[in-house]
Motif scaffolding. Structure first.
Motif, PDB file in Angstrom:
ATOM      1  N   MET A  95       9.669  -0.773   5.724  1.00  0.00           N
ATOM      2  CA  MET A  95       8.637  -0.122   4.919  1.00  0.00           C
ATOM      3  C   MET A  95       7.404   0.175   5.778  1.00  0.00           C
ATOM      4  O   MET A  95       7.056  -0.584   6.675  1.00  0.00           O
ATOM      5  N   THR A  96       6.754   1.275   5.479  1.00  0.00           N
ATOM      6  CA  THR A  96       5.507   1.602   6.173  1.00  0.00           C
ATOM      7  C   THR A  96       4.404   0.667   5.700  1.00  0.00           C
ATOM      8  O   THR A  96       4.482   0.096   4.603  1.00  0.00           O
ATOM      9  N   PRO A  97       3.351   0.492   6.505  1.00  0.00           N
ATOM     10  CA  PRO A  97       2.247  -0.361   6.061  1.00  0.00           C
ATOM     11  C   PRO A  97       1.672   0.053   4.719  1.00  0.00           C
ATOM     12  O   PRO A  97       1.398  -0.796   3.871  1.00  0.00           O
ATOM     13  N   GLN A  98       1.510   1.368   4.503  1.00  0.00           N
ATOM     14  CA  GLN A  98       0.934   1.790   3.224  1.00  0.00           C
ATOM     15  C   GLN A  98       1.857   1.496   2.051  1.00  0.00           C
ATOM     16  O   GLN A  98       1.396   1.200   0.942  1.00  0.00           O
ATOM     17  N   ALA A  99       3.173   1.531   2.290  1.00  0.00           N
ATOM     18  CA  ALA A  99       4.114   1.195   1.222  1.00  0.00           C
ATOM     19  C   ALA A  99       4.026  -0.280   0.867  1.00  0.00           C
ATOM     20  O   ALA A  99       4.083  -0.658  -0.314  1.00  0.00           O
ATOM     21  N   VAL A 100       3.870  -1.126   1.883  1.00  0.00           N
ATOM     22  CA  VAL A 100       3.723  -2.568   1.639  1.00  0.00           C
ATOM     23  C   VAL A 100       2.452  -2.842   0.846  1.00  0.00           C
ATOM     24  O   VAL A 100       2.459  -3.576  -0.151  1.00  0.00           O
ATOM     25  N   LEU A 101       1.343  -2.252   1.279  1.00  0.00           N
ATOM     26  CA  LEU A 101       0.051  -2.510   0.635  1.00  0.00           C
ATOM     27  C   LEU A 101      -0.018  -1.915  -0.770  1.00  0.00           C
ATOM     28  O   LEU A 101      -0.793  -2.394  -1.608  1.00  0.00           O
ATOM     29  N   SER A 102       0.783  -0.889  -1.046  1.00  0.00           N
ATOM     30  CA  SER A 102       0.744  -0.218  -2.352  1.00  0.00           C
ATOM     31  C   SER A 102       1.576  -0.919  -3.416  1.00  0.00           C
ATOM     32  O   SER A 102       1.486  -0.570  -4.606  1.00  0.00           O
ATOM     33  N   GLN A 103       2.373  -1.900  -3.022  1.00  0.00           N
ATOM     34  CA  GLN A 103       3.232  -2.581  -3.988  1.00  0.00           C
ATOM     35  C   GLN A 103       2.411  -3.350  -5.021  1.00  0.00           C
ATOM     36  O   GLN A 103       1.492  -4.093  -4.653  1.00  0.00           O
ATOM     37  N   PRO A 104       2.724  -3.220  -6.304  1.00  0.00           N
ATOM     38  CA  PRO A 104       2.059  -4.075  -7.303  1.00  0.00           C
ATOM     39  C   PRO A 104       2.551  -5.504  -7.178  1.00  0.00           C
ATOM     40  O   PRO A 104       3.604  -5.765  -6.584  1.00  0.00           O
ATOM     41  N   PHE A 105       1.784  -6.425  -7.743  1.00  0.00           N
ATOM     42  CA  PHE A 105       2.149  -7.844  -7.695  1.00  0.00           C
ATOM     43  C   PHE A 105       1.882  -8.448  -9.073  1.00  0.00           C
ATOM     44  O   PHE A 105       0.817  -8.223  -9.660  1.00  0.00           O
ATOM     45  N   THR A 106       2.836  -9.226  -9.558  1.00  0.00           N
ATOM     46  CA  THR A 106       2.686  -9.894 -10.850  1.00  0.00           C
ATOM     47  C   THR A 106       2.417 -11.373 -10.628  1.00  0.00           C
ATOM     48  O   THR A 106       3.224 -12.080 -10.019  1.00  0.00           O
ATOM     49  N   LEU A 162      -4.376  -5.184  -2.059  1.00  0.00           N
ATOM     50  CA  LEU A 162      -5.701  -5.231  -1.437  1.00  0.00           C
ATOM     51  C   LEU A 162      -6.663  -5.978  -2.346  1.00  0.00           C
ATOM     52  O   LEU A 162      -6.831  -5.639  -3.510  1.00  0.00           O
ATOM     53  N   PHE A 163      -7.292  -6.969  -1.779  1.00  0.00           N
ATOM     54  CA  PHE A 163      -8.119  -7.935  -2.499  1.00  0.00           C
ATOM     55  C   PHE A 163      -9.529  -7.866  -1.939  1.00  0.00           C
ATOM     56  O   PHE A 163      -9.733  -8.066  -0.736  1.00  0.00           O
ATOM     57  N   LYS A 164     -10.496  -7.558  -2.790  1.00  0.00           N
ATOM     58  CA  LYS A 164     -11.893  -7.562  -2.338  1.00  0.00           C
ATOM     59  C   LYS A 164     -12.443  -8.960  -2.515  1.00  0.00           C
ATOM     60  O   LYS A 164     -12.586  -9.461  -3.627  1.00  0.00           O
ATOM     61  N   SER A 165     -12.774  -9.619  -1.402  1.00  0.00           N
ATOM     62  CA  SER A 165     -13.306 -10.976  -1.451  1.00  0.00           C
ATOM     63  C   SER A 165     -14.788 -10.949  -1.812  1.00  0.00           C
ATOM     64  O   SER A 165     -15.472  -9.932  -1.658  1.00  0.00           O
ATOM     65  N   ALA A 166     -15.282 -12.074  -2.294  1.00  0.00           N
ATOM     66  CA  ALA A 166     -16.672 -12.157  -2.751  1.00  0.00           C
ATOM     67  C   ALA A 166     -17.650 -11.951  -1.607  1.00  0.00           C
ATOM     68  O   ALA A 166     -17.467 -12.481  -0.512  1.00  0.00           O
TER      69      ALA A 166
END
Length: 425
Positions: A1-12, A23-27
């Motif tokens: 998988m390309t990097p963008q495909a990995v990062l675009s995957q949803p997570f439950t 992608l997680f925006k930290s405090a």
């Protein structure tokens, strides 16, 4: 998988909450609250920009649970419903486009500058190291009743966050604040039920989690930001951190963000270099090539628990981010300072593009200031304020100039008449 495909995957998440990408925006501290502690239009604008920029899960800067215990000027405070309309406006902007936005709840304990609060409290009356005692007073040891009151305040604040329409909460258990102080044998020298052994030092954070869960129910996510280690002598170690992670996982925490350090050892800012391994432990060359500061520890945590994990700090490329996920060490990659200079960088990463701007150390040339890593907070806070005003960030702004402006602003505040105390309602 390309990097963008990995990062675009949803997570439950285990409780069924779906995060739209990895992608997680930290405090980051915004210091954009009003003087009484309400959310402001600047916060609405800032978090709307991040929600429009493509981030999957966004965590706010530290929000305080007690107006008597601020960590810095400009903190938002959540104690009761007095500022609920402002919180709702903030939540509405921060969660648009299917963005998850969790409020980071915090109590500073001893880690609040002199003059900000009437007094600072902590598990034990342990002062800062000598060169920092001019900035931070020695705290008073908390009573058992105060410990229990703070636990209740965390729970009350979590319930209000849920009522306002945010999608989760994060306990700030890292970077030397109160929860971190309870976990650390350096800061916590009690011999009652809240200290004396690693198990008793963990009791406070587990009580906070249990009290929150009782108020918000099983479907509302609760995460934690936790130190891999304090990186100071006699402090919280990797071994204790792993035991704490196991205990939190067993107690049902939904997500663990791994970080490290304190104001006295600010490795989380990169000010002392990349903290890849335990103190005194040799670092392998393969580890040095990795981008993330705490990825080696994340692998140990992954071997210990199945709880979703995120690491923040040091990521520079979509390739490095994707490799951290595909390795199995983490489920999300955390971004912070990159979002202060490029709010829409998630869109670029998810489109297969590299960031336009690179995060670089912010030094003034003044030795003791740079050693403490203060500009790594102050400079980026200034960028957040620009976005909150509707202005573009200035990635090349001089750190020395920012420091001069900061000192001038603090001097100006000192000359102003003190505001009238708020009445309780």
């Amino acid at each position: 998988m390309t990097p963008q495909a990995v990062l675009s995957q949803p997570f439950t998440l285990p409780n069924g909450t779906v995060v739209k990408n990895r992608l997680f925006k930290s405090a980051m501290s915004e210091a954009l609250g009003s003087r009484p502690g309400a959310a402001t239009p600047e916060l609405v604008r800032l978090y709307g920009a991040w929600a429009d920029g493509g981030i999957g899960l966004c965590v706010t800067g530290n929000v305080m649970i007690d107006r008597r215990a601020l960590g810095e000027p400009g903190n938002v405070v959540i104690e009761d419903e007095r500022f609920l309309p402002e919180l709702k406006a903030w939540a509405q902007a921060a969660t648009r486009n299917g963005t998850q936005c969790w409020v980071q709840l915090n109590h500073p304990g001893k880690q609040a500058p002199k003059g900000l609060n009437k007094e600072n409290i902590s598990p034990s009356a342990v002062p800062f190291r000598a060169e920092m005692q001019a900035f931070f007073p020695t705290p008073r040891e908390m009573t058992d009743a105060e410990v229990r009151e703070v636990i209740a305040r965390f729970a009350q604040a979590a319930a209000l966050v849920q009522q306002a329409g945010f999608s989760g909460v994060q306990i700030h258990g890292a970077h030397g604040y109160l929860v971190s102080q309870f976990l650390s044998p350096h800061h916590n020298r009690r011999n009652d039920e809240w200290g004396g052994t690693p198990e008793k030092r963990r009791r406070f954070v587990l009580a906070v989690l249990a009290a929150m869960r009782a108020r918000v129910g099983p479907g509302f996510p609760i995460g934690i930001k936790l130190n891999s280690a304090d990186f100071q002598r006699g402090g919280f170690t990797e071994e204790e951190s792993l035991d704490t992670i196991r205990a939190l996982a067993e107690a049902g925490i939904d997500l663990i963000e791994i970080s490290g350090g304190t104001y006295e050892a600010p490795v989380m800012t990169g000010a002392k270099g990349q903290p890849k391994g335990a103190v005194g432990e040799p670092v392998k060359e393969s580890t040095k090539q990795r981008e993330a500061y705490f990825l080696a520890f994340a692998e140990k945590a992954r071997a210990a628990v199945k709880t979703p994990l995120v690491v923040t700090g040091g990521f520079r490329s979509s390739q490095g981010m994707a490799e951290a996920i595909t390795s199995g060490a983490v489920d999300f990659v955390g971004l912070a300072r990159a979002l202060a200079i490029e709010p829409d960088v998630p869109q670029r990463l998810l489109a297969g593009q590299q960031p336009r701007e690179q995060v670089t150390p912010k030094n003034t040339g003044i030795g003791f200031i740079d050693k403490m890593g203060l500009m790594e907070i102050t400079w980026y806070t200034g960028q957040l304020k620009r976005i909150g005003r509707g202005e573009a960030p200035k990635p090349n702004e001089s750190p020395l100039w920012v420091f001069v402006k900061y000192i001038a602003a603090q001097a100006g505040l000192g000359r102003k008449k003190k505001p009238t105390k708020l009445r309780a309602t």
